[in-house]
Design an enzyme around this catalytic site. Structure first.
Site, PDB file in Angstrom:
ATOM      1  N   ASN A 155      -8.865 -13.566 -47.829  1.00 43.12           N
ATOM      2  CA  ASN A 155      -8.479 -12.708 -48.905  1.00 43.12           C
ATOM      3  C   ASN A 155     -10.088 -13.255 -49.834  1.00 43.12           C
ATOM      4  O   ASN A 155     -10.149 -12.213 -50.224  1.00 43.12           O
ATOM      5  CB  ASN A 155      -7.634 -14.099 -49.837  1.00 43.12           C
ATOM      6  N   GLY A 231      -8.222 -22.151 -46.285  1.00 45.48           N
ATOM      7  CA  GLY A 231      -6.669 -21.914 -45.970  1.00 45.48           C
ATOM      8  C   GLY A 231      -5.147 -22.068 -46.254  1.00 45.48           C
ATOM      9  O   GLY A 231      -5.043 -23.094 -47.124  1.00 45.48           O
ATOM     10  N   SER A 232      -4.499 -21.584 -45.325  1.00 42.94           N
ATOM     11  CA  SER A 232      -3.107 -22.381 -45.661  1.00 42.94           C
ATOM     12  C   SER A 232      -3.443 -24.189 -45.734  1.00 42.94           C
ATOM     13  O   SER A 232      -3.731 -24.693 -45.006  1.00 42.94           O
ATOM     14  CB  SER A 232      -1.996 -21.668 -44.404  1.00 42.94           C
ATOM     15  N   VAL A 235      -2.004 -24.972 -42.084  1.00 44.19           N
ATOM     16  CA  VAL A 235      -3.576 -25.468 -40.661  1.00 44.19           C
ATOM     17  C   VAL A 235      -4.241 -26.158 -41.245  1.00 44.19           C
ATOM     18  O   VAL A 235      -4.315 -27.101 -40.677  1.00 44.19           O
ATOM     19  CB  VAL A 235      -4.062 -24.043 -40.730  1.00 44.19           C
ATOM     20  N   GLY A 236      -4.375 -26.297 -42.718  1.00 45.70           N
ATOM     21  CA  GLY A 236      -5.416 -27.634 -42.907  1.00 45.70           C
ATOM     22  C   GLY A 236      -4.641 -29.272 -42.770  1.00 45.70           C
ATOM     23  O   GLY A 236      -5.428 -29.935 -42.502  1.00 45.70           O
ATOM     24  N   GLU A 255     -10.061 -26.865 -48.258  1.00 45.98           N
ATOM     25  CA  GLU A 255      -9.196 -25.878 -49.664  1.00 45.98           C
ATOM     26  C   GLU A 255      -8.210 -25.316 -49.088  1.00 45.98           C
ATOM     27  O   GLU A 255      -8.559 -24.614 -48.576  1.00 45.98           O
ATOM     28  CB  GLU A 255     -10.614 -24.929 -50.406  1.00 45.98           C
ATOM     29  N   CYS A 289      -6.260 -17.861 -54.143  1.00 43.80           N
ATOM     30  CA  CYS A 289      -5.443 -18.675 -54.207  1.00 43.80           C
ATOM     31  C   CYS A 289      -5.283 -19.801 -55.141  1.00 43.80           C
ATOM     32  O   CYS A 289      -4.897 -20.406 -55.671  1.00 43.80           O
ATOM     33  CB  CYS A 289      -6.242 -20.254 -53.214  1.00 43.80           C
TER      34      CYS A 289
HETATM   35  P1  NAD Z   1      -4.477 -19.218 -42.865  1.00 42.72           P
HETATM   36  O1  NAD Z   1      -4.951 -21.311 -42.873  1.00 42.72           O
HETATM   37  O2  NAD Z   1      -3.395 -18.996 -41.615  1.00 42.72           O
HETATM   38  O3  NAD Z   1      -5.555 -18.679 -41.300  1.00 42.72           O
HETATM   39  C1  NAD Z   1      -7.579 -19.484 -41.987  1.00 42.72           C
HETATM   40  C2  NAD Z   1      -8.729 -19.445 -41.490  1.00 42.72           C
HETATM   41  O4  NAD Z   1      -7.617 -20.477 -40.172  1.00 42.72           O
HETATM   42  C3  NAD Z   1      -9.170 -18.372 -40.213  1.00 42.72           C
HETATM   43  O5  NAD Z   1      -9.714 -18.062 -40.358  1.00 42.72           O
HETATM   44  C4  NAD Z   1      -7.919 -18.240 -39.230  1.00 42.72           C
HETATM   45  O6  NAD Z   1      -8.479 -17.586 -38.017  1.00 42.72           O
HETATM   46  C5  NAD Z   1      -7.908 -20.281 -38.720  1.00 42.72           C
HETATM   47  N1  NAD Z   1      -7.098 -20.690 -38.487  1.00 42.72           N
HETATM   48  C6  NAD Z   1      -5.962 -20.795 -37.962  1.00 42.72           C
HETATM   49  N2  NAD Z   1      -5.135 -22.209 -37.663  1.00 42.72           N
HETATM   50  C7  NAD Z   1      -6.601 -22.797 -36.367  1.00 42.72           C
HETATM   51  C8  NAD Z   1      -6.052 -23.616 -35.584  1.00 42.72           C
HETATM   52  N3  NAD Z   1      -5.090 -23.293 -35.586  1.00 42.72           N
HETATM   53  N4  NAD Z   1      -6.978 -24.339 -35.844  1.00 42.72           N
HETATM   54  C9  NAD Z   1      -8.450 -23.521 -36.616  1.00 42.72           C
HETATM   55  N5  NAD Z   1      -8.601 -22.852 -36.989  1.00 42.72           N
HETATM   56  C10 NAD Z   1      -7.316 -22.103 -37.756  1.00 42.72           C
HETATM   57  O7  NAD Z   1      -5.193 -18.587 -43.811  1.00 42.72           O
HETATM   58  P2  NAD Z   1      -5.068 -16.702 -44.344  1.00 42.72           P
HETATM   59  O8  NAD Z   1      -3.602 -16.606 -44.251  1.00 42.72           O
HETATM   60  O9  NAD Z   1      -6.378 -17.092 -43.683  1.00 42.72           O
HETATM   61  O10 NAD Z   1      -5.951 -17.863 -45.818  1.00 42.72           O
HETATM   62  C11 NAD Z   1      -4.373 -17.567 -47.210  1.00 42.72           C
HETATM   63  C12 NAD Z   1      -4.589 -19.025 -47.752  1.00 42.72           C
HETATM   64  O11 NAD Z   1      -6.347 -19.616 -47.544  1.00 42.72           O
HETATM   65  C13 NAD Z   1      -3.483 -19.378 -48.737  1.00 42.72           C
HETATM   66  O12 NAD Z   1      -3.151 -20.406 -48.077  1.00 42.72           O
HETATM   67  C14 NAD Z   1      -4.507 -19.850 -49.363  1.00 42.72           C
HETATM   68  O13 NAD Z   1      -4.057 -20.113 -50.284  1.00 42.72           O
HETATM   69  C15 NAD Z   1      -5.754 -20.250 -49.150  1.00 42.72           C
HETATM   70  N6  NAD Z   1      -7.402 -19.940 -49.705  1.00 42.72           N
HETATM   71  C16 NAD Z   1      -7.321 -20.856 -50.597  1.00 42.72           C
HETATM   72  C17 NAD Z   1      -8.579 -20.777 -50.827  1.00 42.72           C
HETATM   73  C18 NAD Z   1      -9.000 -22.250 -51.861  1.00 42.72           C
HETATM   74  O14 NAD Z   1     -10.292 -22.347 -52.217  1.00 42.72           O
HETATM   75  N7  NAD Z   1      -8.411 -23.451 -51.813  1.00 42.72           N
HETATM   76  C19 NAD Z   1      -9.189 -19.730 -51.325  1.00 42.72           C
HETATM   77  C20 NAD Z   1      -8.605 -18.963 -50.588  1.00 42.72           C
HETATM   78  C21 NAD Z   1      -7.257 -18.792 -50.414  1.00 42.72           C
END
Ligand code: NAD
Length: 486
Positions: A155, A231-232, A235-236, A255, A289
Site C-alpha cells: 500500500n 502487513g496484515s 501474516v504477522g 507493523e 493502515c
Molecule cells: P500481507 O500481510 O498480505 O503481506 C505483506 C507482505 O508479507 C507481502 O510482501 C507478502 O508477500 C508477505 N507475506 C505474505 N505471507 C507471508 C508469509 N507466510 N511469510 C512471509 N511473508 C509473507 O499484507 P498486504 O496485503 O501486503 O498489506 C496490507 C496490510 O498491511 C494491512 O493489514 C495494513 O493495515 C497493513 N499495513 C500496516 C502498516 C503499519 O505500519 N502498521 C502500514 C501499511 C500496511
C-alpha cells in the site's frame, strides 16, 4: 545499473547482480486488468539463501565504512529519487493505482525519509557512565545488528520499504528485501536507485516473489539477525511463531493492521471535522493502515455532522489515477476488490444503513469502489470489528465523551485515533485515554512525519517503533564497554 533486458525478467538483485528465475509472475493495471504492467522473477528459497549469504559477506566491510559516507550515499539516493520522480510516480500508479497526487507525494516523502536517516546517523548514540572504579571509563556504544530481513506490503510501495531499508543501511547493516508482489515494479525501481547511488554488491538484496512460498527461507536463514515486517495481522502472527521457533534468535519488528476511530464531540468545528474525517477515511481508497474507519459522534451534533460528512464524501472524484484531478483511484488488486466487495455485501444484506456509496465494479474493467458511509452498524458486526482496508466508514451515535472513548477502545487494534473538540482538557483526556500508538487532535487519523516515532499498541504492532530516531533501536544493538587504561 539497470536490470539486463532478457525474456525472463531479471528482477532479483543478489550480491550486486540482477538475476532471473525459472518461474515468473505477471502484474496487471488496477484500472484495466487485461493490461500487463510487468513480469517479475519468482525467487526460489535457494535465491533467498544466496541473498542472505551475500548480505552476511558484504555487511562487515559496509559497517566498516565511515558513517558520513553511508549518509552521503543515502543523500545521493534521495537526489536520484527526486530526479526520477516522474518514473517512480508512474511505477507506483501502475503497481497499485494510487491517485497521481498521492503517488507523487509518496515518492517525495521517500526522498525525505532517505535524507532524514542520512543526517540521523551523525546524532549522538550510546552514553558514558560513572561507576564503582574511578579508573575505569564506562560506556555503551551502538553497533549494527548485522543482516536485516525486510518484508513489505503493497500500500506504500516506496515509503514503507525506504523507512525500513534507509535506517538499516545507514547504521551499517546489510538487507534482504522481499516486497509485496503487487508492488514489484516500484521495488525494482527502488533497488535499482540504491544500487545506482553506489551501494556495494550484497549490501541490499531484492527477492521478488510469493511471501508464502519464501516464508521459511526468509525467516529461518541462519544469517538473519533482525526481521522487520509490515502487513496484515494474520501474516504477522505467523512470522512471530516462525521467528520464535528459530534455532538462533533474531529480533522481530511487526507493523500490522488498524481499525482507527475518530471521536467528534459537540463542541467540534463540524465542517472541519467532516473534511478531515472524509480525507482520513477515503483517500488512497482507504488502503492505509492509519485510515479512519469508525466515527463516534456526540448525539447533539450527530445528524448535522453526518450530513456534512456525506456531502464531503460525495464530492470526491473517483477516477483515473493518472489524472492529476483525481482524488481516489481504484483498489489495488482483484483480491482487494473481492475483500471490500464482501464487506459491502454484508452492509447491503442488513448489517448497516448505507448513507452514501456502496457501489463496487465487477472487476472486469478495474477495481473501482464508491466511497461509502454506513450507519446503524452493530458493534459486533465485522464491519466494525475487522480491518476492511477500503473506503468504508462506519458512523455511530454516542451520548458523550466516556461512551465515545470506551467504544473507540473496544477493538483488538491500536494504531491511530483522533478526537475533534475545541476543549484542550478534553483533547488531553482523550490523548491519554485512547489505546493507540498515534493520536491526532482535530486531524485525520492518517498522515505521519518521517522524523517522529511510528507504531501501534495491542494487535497493531510489536513494541518497537519505526521512523525517526526510534528506527535506530531496531537495527542496532548496544554494547557495554569497560575501559581501564594501563
Ligand atoms: P500481507 O500481510 O498480505 O503481506 C505483506 C507482505 O508479507 C507481502 O510482501 C507478502 O508477500 C508477505 N507475506 C505474505 N505471507 C507471508 C508469509 N507466510 N511469510 C512471509 N511473508 C509473507 O499484507 P498486504 O496485503 O501486503 O498489506 C496490507 C496490510 O498491511 C494491512 O493489514 C495494513 O493495515 C497493513 N499495513 C500496516 C502498516 C503499519 O505500519 N502498521 C502500514 C501499511 C500496511
Amino acid at each position: 545499473m539497470t536490470p539486463p533486458a532478457t525474456t525472463a525478467p531479471a528482477t532479483l538483485l543478489v550480491d550486486g547482480t540482477w538475476r532471473a528465475a525459472a518461474e515468473s509472475y505477471r502484474r496487471t493495471d488496477p484500472t484495466a486488468p487485461e493490461r500487463e504492467t510487468g513480469r517479475y522473477a519468482s525467487a526460489t528459497p535457494a535465491d533467498v539463501a544466496d541473498a542472505y549469504a551475500a548480505a552476511a559477506r558484504a555487511q562487515p566491510a559496509w559497517a566498516g565504512t565511515a558513517a558520513t559516507e553511508r549518509g552521503e550515499l543515502l543523500r545521493w539516493a534521495a537526489d536520484l529519487l527526486e530526479a526520477r520522480a516522474d518514473e517512480a510516480t508512474e511505477a507506483l500508479i501502475a503497481d497499485v493505482g494510487k491517485a497521481h497526487r498521492d503517488a507523487r507525494g509518496e515518492v517525495l516523502r521517500g526522498a525525505a525519509i532517505l535524507r532524514f536517516h542520512a543526517g540521523a546517523v551523525l546524532q549522538a548514540s550510546g552514553g558514558t557512565f560513572s561507576g564503582a572504579d574511578p579508573s575505569t571509563l564506562l560506556m555503551s556504544i551502538t553497533e549494527p545488528v548485522g543482516v536485516v530481513g525486510a518484508i513489505t506490503p503493497w500500500n506504500f510501495p516506496v515509503a514503507i520499504p525506504l523507512w525500513k531499508i534507509a535506517p538499516a543501511l545507514v547504521y551499517g547493516n546489510a538487507v534482504v528485501w522481499k516486497p509485496a508482489e503487487a508492488a514489484s515494479g516500484s521495488a525494482v525501481l527502488v533497488a535499482r536507485l540504491l544500487a545506482d547511488a553506489g551501494l556495494p554488491a550484497g549490501v541490499l538484496n531484492l527477492v521478488t516473489g510469493s511471501g508464502r512460498a519464501l516464508s521459511e527461507a526468509l525467516t529461518q536463514a541462519p544469517e538473519l539477525d533482525a526481521l522487520t515486517f509490515t502487513g496484515s495481522v494474520g501474516v504477522g502472527q505467523r512470522l512471530r511463531l516462525a521467528v520464535a521457533g528459530r534455532e538462533h534468535p533474531a529480533k522481530l519488528g511487526l507493523e500490522l493492521g488498524g481499525k482507527n476511530p475518530a471521536v467528534v464531540l459537540a463542541d467540534a468545528d463540524l465542517p472541519d471535522a467532516a473534511e478531515q474525517i472524509a480525507r482520513g477515511a477515503m483517500l488512497q481508497a482507504g488502503q492505509r493502515c492509519t485510515a479512519t474507519s469508525r466515527v463516534y459522534v456526540q448525539d447533539e451534533v450527530h445528524d448535522q455532522f453526518l450530513e456534512l460528512l456525506v456531502e464531503r464524501v460525495r464530492a470526491f472524484t473517483v477516477g483515473d489515477p493518472r489524472d492529476p484531478a483525481t482524488d481516489i483511484g481504484p483498489l489495488a488488486s482483484a483480491e482487494q476488490r473481492d475483500t471490500v466487495g464482501g464487506y459491502l455485501a454484508l452492509a447491503r444484506d442488513g448489517d448497516a444503513t448505507v448513507a452514501c456509496g456502496g457501489g463496487i465494479s465487477d472487476g472486469a474493467t478495474g477495481f473501482w469502489v464508491e466511497p461509502t458511509v454506513l450507519t446503524d452498524v452493530p458493534d459486533d458486526s465485522p464491519l466494525v470489528r475487522k480491518e476492511i482496508f477500503g473506503p468504508v466508514l462506519c458512523v455511530a451515535r454516542v451520548s458523550g465523551f466516556d461512551e465515545a472513548l470506551r467504544r473507540a477502545n473496544d477493538t483488538p487494534f491500536g494504531l491511530s485515533s483522533a478526537v475533534f473538540t475545541r476543549d484542550l482538557a478534553t483533547a488531553m483526556r482523550f490523548a491519554t485515554g485512547t489505546r493507540s500508538g498515534l493520536v491526532h487532535v482535530n486531524r485525520e487519523t492518517a498522515g505521519v512525519e518521517p522524523h517522529l516515532p511510528f507504531g501501534g499498541l495491542k494487535d497493531s504492532s510489536s513494541t518497537d517503533r519505526e521512523q525517526g530516531m526510534a528506527a535506530r533501536d531496531f537495527v542496532t544493538h548496544t554494547k557495554t564497554v569497560y575501559v581501564r587504561p594501563r
